[in-house]
Design an enzyme around this catalytic site. Sequence first.
Site, PDB file in Angstrom:
ATOM      1  N   MET A   1       0.820  -1.205   0.000  1.00 27.54           N
ATOM      2  CA  MET A   1       0.000   0.000   0.000  1.00 27.54           C
ATOM      3  C   MET A   1       0.862   1.267   0.000  1.00 27.54           C
ATOM      4  SD  MET A   1      -2.976  -1.188   2.685  1.00 27.54           S
ATOM      5  CE  MET A   1      -3.955   0.303   2.460  1.00 27.54           C
ATOM      6  N   HIS A   2       0.208   2.395  -0.179  1.00 23.59           N
ATOM      7  CA  HIS A   2       0.735   3.745   0.068  1.00 23.59           C
ATOM      8  C   HIS A   2       1.738   4.277  -0.953  1.00 23.59           C
ATOM      9  CE1 HIS A   2      -1.119   2.915   3.894  1.00 23.59           C
ATOM     10  NE2 HIS A   2      -0.136   2.146   4.326  1.00 23.59           N
TER      11      HIS A   2
ATOM     12  N   ASP B   1      -2.700  -5.137   0.592  1.00 24.37           N
ATOM     13  CA  ASP B   1      -2.167  -6.433   1.013  1.00 24.37           C
ATOM     14  C   ASP B   1      -2.867  -7.031   2.226  1.00 24.37           C
ATOM     15  OD1 ASP B   1      -1.070  -4.470   2.660  1.00 24.37           O
ATOM     16  OD2 ASP B   1       1.007  -4.967   2.198  1.00 24.37           O
TER      17      ASP B   1
END
Length: 478
Positions: A76-77, A232
């Site tokens: 992520m991110h 995830d």
Amino acid sequence: MYLGLDLGTSGLKAILIDNDQAVVAEATAPLSVSRPQDGWSEQSPADWIAAAEAAIGALPAEGRAAIRGIGLSGQMHGATLLDTADDVLRPCILWNDTRAHAEAAMLDADPRFRAITGNTVFPGFTAPKLLWVKAHESQVFARVAKVLLPKDYLRLWLTGEHVAEMSDAAGTGWLDTGRRLWAEELLATTFLPPEAMPRLVEGSEVSAQVRPEIAARFGFGRNVVVAGGAGDNAAAAIGVGVVSSGQAFVSLGTSGVLFAANDGYRPDPATAVHTFCHALPDRWHQMGVILAATDALNWYARLAGAEVATLTGALGALEPPGKTRFLPYLGGERTPLNDAAIRGAFVGLEHATDREAATRAVLEGVTFAIRDCRDALAATGTRIDRLVAVGGGSRSDYWLSAIATALATPVSVPVAGDFGGAFGAARLAIMAVTGAGAGIATPPATARTFEPQTRLIAAFDDGFARYRAAQSAIAGLT
């Protein structure tokens, strides 16, 4: 057949399942991380495509020809910045990159961010990274036409479409997490227009169709669709069947995650709990995150000059926490402290502290950090009735017994198999193709369950109180 792709930090995994969700084939391809400066962590999106090509190409041709849907999961991110031609402008700034700490603090000081996103703005989130790029790479920022998360760059390659889904988008710092849409006023604070964001879908919905040239390259059939997918941890939750209130999993990997599903939206940013959308419509989830779980045990094993399995294998039945306490803050801590500067410690060392006592202290320290996360989640009204344990640390019976006792909650271990992000992504692909709901995401069969040892619950409560006292003392030194 259904294909799940999980784009991790160290590798990409492809898993192929049939209509009965049995794993037919799997393949992996490695990835490396570039760290050009202290605190930086980057990857080239071109490497993701190469890894996907290698992993998909390694699957059997007859399986690829039968694929009806593809699901995506991933780290992520990450900030993947594209120009108007969809060319990548710079390496992706990853989730564990901390260069934007000042920008994160600035955004977090704006009360609109916590109110709208339901979360503290962490340096790893996407939004502060864009402010960093604007301040330090202004020529790059001026050319940004689209911002994609890592797995959604794979989607662009597969389909030609700019699409994201709710669980991953919730970790950007730009999503109205309760209403499940982009918050234009938050985008404006980072100087981005709404059109810079991808279209949003739910994780179990069809996002787009695979491009004909991609289908031909890998021998896919016609009209293969790509599901929205999930970040995830949300994908892993789909894999282990954590989709409704009361269900939760604890992941004992390099970092530690306590993930609880919710049927409603219950944000509490002050606790440093992540409150994100789940991969299914009208579902949310909360996560407490600790930065060193098995990482702390591996660090101690190097210090002790022994293998982890040797250290944990020498432990017998669960014992009450001893005088020696371990604080696992080797690189800062997230939930509930949100303190990048805090560092770990052994406290209460004495002549009687031998290798086994120190090993138990390390396992107890991580266990109590997970209890800290549980208490932070409980403060928001989230309940945990039963835990599923996943990750490398779940091989330690002593550790799982300690967690069950410290949290006064049964901990179950699934039967052998891969129920992680790639499997969860493949399940989401089934939902997208067939229209089936959350019933697809059933929990795997249980291999064994660790019940709380009632005779030791009070001792673990006392140990947790001593852990919190040591935590306060250490926090005062940073």
